[in-house]
Scaffold this active site. Structure first.
Site, PDB file in Angstrom:
ATOM      1  N   SER A 190      -3.549   6.260 -19.882  1.00 52.61           N
ATOM      2  CA  SER A 190      -3.629   5.921 -18.491  1.00 52.61           C
ATOM      3  C   SER A 190      -5.062   6.037 -17.931  1.00 52.61           C
ATOM      4  O   SER A 190      -5.634   6.305 -16.874  1.00 52.61           O
ATOM      5  CB  SER A 190      -2.859   7.179 -17.691  1.00 52.61           C
ATOM      6  OG  SER A 190      -3.449   8.527 -18.024  1.00 52.61           O
ATOM      7  N   ASN A 210      -0.299  19.693 -17.400  1.00 49.18           N
ATOM      8  CA  ASN A 210       0.570  19.626 -16.142  1.00 49.18           C
ATOM      9  C   ASN A 210       0.161  20.253 -15.004  1.00 49.18           C
ATOM     10  O   ASN A 210       0.386  19.449 -13.900  1.00 49.18           O
ATOM     11  CB  ASN A 210       1.895  19.995 -16.755  1.00 49.18           C
ATOM     12  CG  ASN A 210       2.733  19.385 -17.829  1.00 49.18           C
ATOM     13  OD1 ASN A 210       2.137  18.305 -18.311  1.00 49.18           O
ATOM     14  ND2 ASN A 210       3.878  19.812 -18.469  1.00 49.18           N
ATOM     15  N   THR A 225       7.120  -8.941  25.880  1.00 49.26           N
ATOM     16  CA  THR A 225       8.100  -8.518  25.282  1.00 49.26           C
ATOM     17  C   THR A 225       9.252  -9.547  24.682  1.00 49.26           C
ATOM     18  O   THR A 225       9.182 -10.501  25.210  1.00 49.26           O
ATOM     19  CB  THR A 225       9.104  -7.460  26.076  1.00 49.26           C
ATOM     20  OG1 THR A 225       9.718  -8.458  27.136  1.00 49.26           O
ATOM     21  CG2 THR A 225       8.284  -6.531  26.882  1.00 49.26           C
ATOM     22  N   HIS A 226       9.577  -9.331  23.548  1.00 51.36           N
ATOM     23  CA  HIS A 226      10.434 -10.450  22.712  1.00 51.36           C
ATOM     24  C   HIS A 226       9.336 -11.680  22.451  1.00 51.36           C
ATOM     25  O   HIS A 226       9.921 -12.812  22.427  1.00 51.36           O
ATOM     26  CB  HIS A 226      11.482 -11.152  23.590  1.00 51.36           C
ATOM     27  CG  HIS A 226      12.452  -9.729  24.074  1.00 51.36           C
ATOM     28  ND1 HIS A 226      13.631  -9.658  23.236  1.00 51.36           N
ATOM     29  CD2 HIS A 226      12.451  -9.050  25.026  1.00 51.36           C
ATOM     30  CE1 HIS A 226      14.011  -8.724  23.770  1.00 51.36           C
ATOM     31  NE2 HIS A 226      13.704  -8.185  25.022  1.00 51.36           N
ATOM     32  N   SER A 229     -10.677 -25.177   5.498  1.00 50.35           N
ATOM     33  CA  SER A 229      -9.842 -25.790   4.859  1.00 50.35           C
ATOM     34  C   SER A 229     -10.577 -26.647   3.900  1.00 50.35           C
ATOM     35  O   SER A 229     -11.506 -27.262   4.408  1.00 50.35           O
ATOM     36  CB  SER A 229      -8.897 -26.462   5.626  1.00 50.35           C
ATOM     37  OG  SER A 229      -8.267 -27.710   5.034  1.00 50.35           O
ATOM     38  N   LYS A 263     -10.365 -27.214  10.731  1.00 54.51           N
ATOM     39  CA  LYS A 263      -9.573 -25.932  10.490  1.00 54.51           C
ATOM     40  C   LYS A 263     -10.676 -24.884  10.367  1.00 54.51           C
ATOM     41  O   LYS A 263     -11.722 -24.796   9.979  1.00 54.51           O
ATOM     42  CB  LYS A 263      -8.767 -25.933   9.337  1.00 54.51           C
ATOM     43  CG  LYS A 263      -7.721 -26.948   9.500  1.00 54.51           C
ATOM     44  CD  LYS A 263      -6.234 -26.240  10.230  1.00 54.51           C
ATOM     45  CE  LYS A 263      -5.802 -24.999   9.891  1.00 54.51           C
ATOM     46  NZ  LYS A 263      -5.075 -25.475   8.853  1.00 54.51           N
ATOM     47  N   ASN A 273      -9.639 -20.988   9.609  1.00 53.57           N
ATOM     48  CA  ASN A 273      -8.213 -20.029   9.346  1.00 53.57           C
ATOM     49  C   ASN A 273      -8.639 -18.437   9.481  1.00 53.57           C
ATOM     50  O   ASN A 273      -9.829 -17.954   8.931  1.00 53.57           O
ATOM     51  CB  ASN A 273      -7.789 -20.351   7.841  1.00 53.57           C
ATOM     52  CG  ASN A 273      -7.544 -21.899   7.890  1.00 53.57           C
ATOM     53  OD1 ASN A 273      -7.037 -22.419   8.813  1.00 53.57           O
ATOM     54  ND2 ASN A 273      -7.639 -22.510   6.670  1.00 53.57           N
ATOM     55  N   GLU A 329      -4.679 -12.434   7.542  1.00 50.47           N
ATOM     56  CA  GLU A 329      -3.681 -12.906   7.064  1.00 50.47           C
ATOM     57  C   GLU A 329      -3.383 -12.022   5.721  1.00 50.47           C
ATOM     58  O   GLU A 329      -2.467 -11.536   5.425  1.00 50.47           O
ATOM     59  CB  GLU A 329      -3.754 -14.085   6.504  1.00 50.47           C
ATOM     60  CG  GLU A 329      -3.404 -15.253   7.656  1.00 50.47           C
ATOM     61  CD  GLU A 329      -3.525 -16.812   7.165  1.00 50.47           C
ATOM     62  OE1 GLU A 329      -2.591 -17.654   7.442  1.00 50.47           O
ATOM     63  OE2 GLU A 329      -4.855 -16.997   6.986  1.00 50.47           O
ATOM     64  N   TYR A 340       8.109  18.514 -15.346  1.00 44.61           N
ATOM     65  CA  TYR A 340       7.317  17.419 -15.573  1.00 44.61           C
ATOM     66  C   TYR A 340       7.791  16.472 -16.532  1.00 44.61           C
ATOM     67  O   TYR A 340       8.440  16.892 -17.416  1.00 44.61           O
ATOM     68  CB  TYR A 340       5.952  17.739 -16.168  1.00 44.61           C
ATOM     69  CG  TYR A 340       4.826  16.613 -16.513  1.00 44.61           C
ATOM     70  CD1 TYR A 340       4.057  16.100 -15.407  1.00 44.61           C
ATOM     71  CD2 TYR A 340       4.912  16.148 -17.832  1.00 44.61           C
ATOM     72  CE1 TYR A 340       3.326  15.021 -15.641  1.00 44.61           C
ATOM     73  CE2 TYR A 340       4.159  14.882 -18.086  1.00 44.61           C
ATOM     74  CZ  TYR A 340       3.389  14.525 -17.062  1.00 44.61           C
ATOM     75  OH  TYR A 340       2.504  13.344 -17.408  1.00 44.61           O
TER      76      TYR A 340
HETATM   77  N1  ARG Z   1      -1.892  11.677 -18.004  1.00 47.70           N
HETATM   78  C1  ARG Z   1      -0.653  12.648 -17.559  1.00 47.70           C
HETATM   79  C2  ARG Z   1      -0.259  12.361 -16.136  1.00 47.70           C
HETATM   80  O1  ARG Z   1      -0.835  11.853 -15.601  1.00 47.70           O
HETATM   81  C3  ARG Z   1      -1.379  14.213 -17.809  1.00 47.70           C
HETATM   82  C4  ARG Z   1      -0.221  15.056 -17.799  1.00 47.70           C
HETATM   83  C5  ARG Z   1       0.242  15.128 -19.354  1.00 47.70           C
HETATM   84  N2  ARG Z   1       1.279  16.054 -19.709  1.00 47.70           N
HETATM   85  C6  ARG Z   1       2.103  16.001 -20.746  1.00 47.70           C
HETATM   86  N3  ARG Z   1       2.737  16.899 -20.684  1.00 47.70           N
HETATM   87  N4  ARG Z   1       1.952  14.983 -21.518  1.00 47.70           N
HETATM   88  O2  ARG Z   1       0.813  12.626 -15.805  1.00 47.70           O
END
Ligand code: ARG
Length: 460
Positions: A25, A112, A157-158, A279, A285, A287, A292, A319
Site C-alpha cells: 500500500s 494496527n 422552483t422546478h 471546441s 464554442k 465550453n 463540468e 482489524y
Molecule cells: N498497511 C496497513 C493498513 O493500512 C497497516 C496495518 C497492518 N496491520 C496488519 N495487521 N497487517 O491497514
C-alpha cells in the site's frame, strides 16, 4: 536483499510477486510519512519516560527519525514496495540508519494502532485545509453578494421562473450550505479526536505505557477507551468522506447552475476564458469544462462514500486487511473536493454576470404574479385563494396578448376587477417585488445587507 522487519519466522517462503502486488500500500500510504514519523517520535518519548526503553536507545531512535524526516524533505528517500507500507518502510529506513536498536521502537504498539493514529492525524491536519478552502469560496461568493443586493435575477422552483430574487441572495444560499459543511467538519474532528495509540494489535499491552502522554503530545483530546474498537473503528473516515462528498455535491450544484447560466438559452454569465475551453471543430464554442468536471468529480466522491461503507459492513472485529483501502478512498475524496473547491472559488472570483439579461428574464416572465395576488389581498381584502384565481386569469390573458404584467394597462387589469387601482403597478416591478420581501431571511436588499454583515462575521 533486505527482508521486511515484520516478516514472520513461520513463513518459510518469501512473499510471491502477486502477494506483494496486492498487499503493498506504499504508493497510497506514503502520504502518511510525516504523521508516521511524528507518532513514532511521540511513542518513543513515552517509552523513554516510562523506562520501557533506555534514554540512550530512545535518543538514537529519535535522532534517526529526525534524519529520515530531513531526508524526506530533501527528497532523498527511496521507498520500497517490498516493505508493504509506510510503517514498515520507516522502520526499515530507521534500521539502515541506526541498526538493530531500531527494533525497539515497536515495543508496546502494533501497526494496527499505529496506522489508525497516523490516519487520524492526517485527517485532522487536512480537514483544516479543506475548511480554509471552503472559507475562500465563501469569500468569493460574499464578494459577489456585496455588489449585488439590488441585482434582480429570476428565482426558480422546478427550474421554472418563480419570483424575483437578488443575485446576492442566491449567492448567500451557497454561503450557508458551505457554512454547514464547515460545521460538519468540526463535528467530525471533535469525535475523531481520541488517540488510539497504545491499543496494540487489539487487546492493549502489558508494557506500562502512558497513553495519556502520547495522546496529549499528539494533540488529541484524550486516549480512546476500548482497544478493540480503537483498531477497528473507521467511522471517522466515513464521516470525513461523507462531509467531503456532501461538499462535493454542493459544488456540483453550483457548477450545474454555472453550466446552465452560461448556455445561450440563459446567457446570465460570461465565463472566464481561463476556465473555459474551445471546441476542436466549432470555432464559436466556449465550453464550461471546469464546472463540468467539478460536477463529474462529485460522482467519484459519492462512489467513495458508498465504497467505504460497503468495505466496513461485513467486517468482524477487530482489524482486517480490508481496512487498508480506507486511505485510498479518503485521499481520493480529499483530492477531488480540494480541487473542486479551488476551481469553483476561482470561477466565482472571475465570472461576469449579464445583469441586463437576468433582469429581462424576470420581466418577460410572470415572476411578480404572487405580488399581484398579495396586492389584491392587502388592498381589496380578498381571501388569498380568490386573489390567486383572479391573478391566474390576468396572467392567462397577458400571456395570450404576449405582454408582461407591467405592460398591461390599468383598463385591461380592471376587466378582471373593477377596484384595481393605479398603485398596483408599484408591486409589479421586479425590483419592488424583491424589496417587499423583507421578512427575516428574505430577499429584500436591506435584509440581505444585514445577512451579509452576519455571514462576514460568522465565516470570514
Ligand atoms: N498497511 C496497513 C493498513 O493500512 C497497516 C496495518 C497492518 N496491520 C496488519 N495487521 N497487517 O491497514
Amino acid at each position: 536483499m533486505k527482508k521486511s522487519p515484520a516478516r514472520n519466522m513461520l513463513l518459510k517462503k518469501a512473499p510471491s510477486k502477486l502477494l506483494e502486488r496486492i498487499n503493498s500500500s506504499i504508493d497510497v500510504d506514503v502520504r502518511l510519512f510525516q504523521e508516521d514519523i511524528e507518532a513514532s517520535r511521540v511513542h518513543c518519548k513515552m517509552l523513554i519516560k516510562t523506562k520501557i526503553i533506555s534514554l540512550k536507545d530512545g535518543k538514537k531512535i529519535i535522532n534517526g527519525l529526525q534524519q529520515i524526516l530531513r531526508d524526506v524533505k530533501k527528497d532523498k528517500i527511496k521507498l520500497d514496495s517490498k516493505f508493504e507500507d509506510i510503517h514498515m518502510n520507516v522502520e526499515a529506513l530507521l534500521h539502515s540508519k541506526i541498526g538493530p536498536i531500531a527494533g525497539k521502537l515497536h515495543t508496546g504498539r502494533s501497526r494496527n494502532d499505529q496506522v489508525v493514529t497516523d490516519f487520524k492525524l492526517w485527517i485532522k491536519k487536512h480537514s483544516q485545509i479543506i475548511d480554509d478552502e471552503i472559507r475562500k469560496l465563501q469569500k468569493a461568493l460574499i464578494k459577489i453578494a456585496k455588489r449585488n443586493t439590488s441585482t434582480v435575477m429570476p428565482g426558480y422552483t422546478h427550474l421554472q421562473i418563480a419570483q424575483p430574487v437578488s443575485l446576492a441572495h442566491h449567492c448567500l444560499a451557497y454561503v450557508e450550505m458551505m457554512g454547514r459543511n464547515r460545521s460538519r467538519i468540526s463535528d467530525c474532528i471533535k469525535r475523531l479526536n481520541e488517540s488510539p495509540l497504545g491499543a496494540g494489535a487489539l487487546a492493549g499491552t502489558s508494557f506500562p505505557i502512558d497513553r495519556k502522554m502520547t495522546a496529549r503530545l499528539l494533540g488529541f483530546s484524550k486516549p480512546t477507551i476500548n482497544s478493540i474498537d480503537s483498531v477497528s473503528d473507521r467511522d471517522f473516515a466515513v464521516e470525513f468522506i461523507f462531509v467531503l462528498s456532501l461538499t462535493g455535491i454542493h459544488l456540483s450544484r453550483l457548477a450545474e447552475e454555472i453550466i446552465l447560466w452560461s448556455s445561450q438559452h440563459f446567457n446570465f454569465v460570461k465565463l472566464p476564458d481561463e476556465l473555459s475551453t474551445g471546441s476542436s471543430i466549432m470555432p464559436q464554442k466556449k465550453n464550461p469544462d471546469g464546472a463540468e468536471l467539478v460536477r463529474a468529480n462529485a460522482s467519484s466522491v459519492i462512489s467513495n462514500l458508498n465504497n467505504i461503507l460497503s468495505l466496513l459492513k461485513g467486517l468482524p472485529l477487530s482489524y482486517s486487511k480490508d481496512l487498508q483501502d480506507d486511505k485510498r478512498l479518503t485521499f481520493n475524496t480529499y483530492d477531488n473536493v480540494l480541487l473542486g473547491l479551488q476551481v469553483m472559488a476561482e470561477l466565482m472570483n472571475k465570472i461576469k454576470f449579464n445583469k441586463k439579461t437576468m433582469l429581462q428574464a424576470v420581466e418577460e416572465s410572470y415572476a411578480t404574479s404572487t405580488d399581484l395576488a398579495d396586492w389584491l389581498v392587502k388592498k381589496l381584502h380578498y381571501p388569498f385563494r380568490e386573489a390567486y384565481q383572479i391573478t391566474g386569469k390576468i396572467v392567462d390573458y397577458a400571456n395570450s396578448k404576449n405582454k408582461s404584467l407591467s405592460n398591461m394597462s390599468l383598463k385591461e387589469l380592471q376587466k378582471f376587477d373593477n377596484n384595481i387601482s393605479n398603485d398596483i403597478f408599484r408591486v409589479l416591478s421586479p425590483l419592488n417585488s424583491m424589496k417587499s420581501k423583507n421578512s427575516l431571511g428574505g430577499s429584500a436588499p436591506e435584509t440581505v445587507k444585514k445577512s451579509i454583515q452576519y455571514v462576514i462575521k460568522k465565516y470570514l
